[in-house]
Design an enzyme around this catalytic site. Structure first.
Site, mmCIF file in Angstrom:
data_model
loop_
_atom_site.group_PDB
_atom_site.id
_atom_site.type_symbol
_atom_site.label_atom_id
_atom_site.label_comp_id
_atom_site.label_asym_id
_atom_site.label_seq_id
_atom_site.Cartn_x
_atom_site.Cartn_y
_atom_site.Cartn_z
ATOM 1 N N LYS A 1 0.917 -0.981 -0.006
ATOM 2 C CA LYS A 1 -0.632 -0.378 -0.430
ATOM 3 C C LYS A 1 0.464 1.251 0.141
ATOM 4 O O LYS A 1 1.491 1.246 0.897
ATOM 5 C CB LYS A 1 -0.845 -0.213 1.033
ATOM 6 C CG LYS A 1 -2.756 0.216 1.328
ATOM 7 C CD LYS A 1 -3.176 0.852 3.129
ATOM 8 C CE LYS A 1 -4.194 0.391 2.806
ATOM 9 N NZ LYS A 1 -5.020 0.410 3.725
HETATM 10 O O1 G3P Z 1 -7.177 1.365 4.992
HETATM 11 C C1 G3P Z 1 -9.093 2.631 5.519
HETATM 12 C C2 G3P Z 1 -9.646 2.557 6.647
HETATM 13 O O2 G3P Z 1 -9.006 1.738 7.308
HETATM 14 C C3 G3P Z 1 -9.602 4.239 7.461
HETATM 15 O O3 G3P Z 1 -11.034 4.138 8.015
HETATM 16 O O4 G3P Z 1 -12.936 4.542 9.419
HETATM 17 O O5 G3P Z 1 -10.812 5.568 9.642
HETATM 18 O O6 G3P Z 1 -12.083 6.441 7.832
HETATM 19 P P1 G3P Z 1 -11.775 5.364 8.744
#
Ligand code: G3P
Length: 218
Positions: A83
């Protein structure tokens, strides 16, 4: 549509993988930082559990550092996906690594223009963050609709991995729009199972069956 778990927690991943509906896992530095143990060993264990694509993110922000880390991460297991963030160095690293046969997931994507660059750089996955767009009063699923449309126009092979999914509607909308993958925290995947009418219906079935067979048991 493929379903990935967005987590670095081995126990949660094992529990969901045992059900048989998990196709892969995504992690990021914040998720892995929450877990005990060495991150490479954890990623290897996750690969052994899901036997599907597992994304591990570089923390370098310069091209040379991303390439160095990217090769390290790819060497952990055949299922590892590297990534990189959507930055100039991230896109340059994506192009270089995908040319070397390393599968790359371009993350922190918030616009169709960014997603176009990721596809042109040969990314295997692109990760638009729908929940974080919703957080700033921008409809995240509109971005998914745009990206799927653009990728179809030019038959890009990059798969649309809907990230930052916060609730089941994000998953259903992603599927309706033809996204390739949705990645969700364990709690969101759990919520996909829930419907009150299923519980009510099952309870009634079992009660009726019990009543009909109570006599034979007596
Ligand atoms: O991998 C991306 C994801 O983990 C982000 O999620 O909920 O932190 O916006 P969030």
């Amino acid at each position: 549509m493929k379903l990935f778990v967005d987590s670095g927690n081995i126990k949660d991943i094992e529990t969901l993988a045992a059900i048989g509906i998990v196709d892969g896992v995504t992690t990021n530095p914040s998720l892995l930082a929450k877990e005990p143990g060495e991150f490479k060993a954890n990623l290897k264990r996750i690969c052994d559990i899901v036997r599907g694509p597992v994304s591990g993110e570089v923390v370098s922000t310069d091209f040379a550092g991303m390439i160095r880390e990217g090769h390290d991460i790819a060497a952990i297991d055949e299922h590892m996906i590297v990534k990189v963030p959507l930055t100039r160095d991230g896109i340059r690293a994506c192009k270089a690594m995908s040319s070397d046969g390393i599968r790359v997931n371009v993350t922190l994507v918030f616009s169709a223009a960014q997603a176009l660059l990721a596809a042109k750089a040969g990314a295997t996955f692109v990760s638009p963050f729908v929940g974080r767009l919703d957080d700033v009063a921008t409809n995240g699923m509109d971005l998914i609709r745009e990206i799927v449309g653009i990728y179809d126009n030019y038959e890009f092979t990059t798969e649309v991995l809907v990230a930052s999914c916060r609730h089941p509607i994000h998953v259903v909308e992603a599927a309706r729009l033809g996204a390739d993958i949705a990645t969700c925290p364990p709690a969101v995947i759990d919520a996909l199972f829930n419907h009150p009418l299923t519980n009510i219906g099952l309870e009634k079935f079992l009660k009726d069956w019990e009543k009909a067979h109570a006599a034979t048991k007596a």
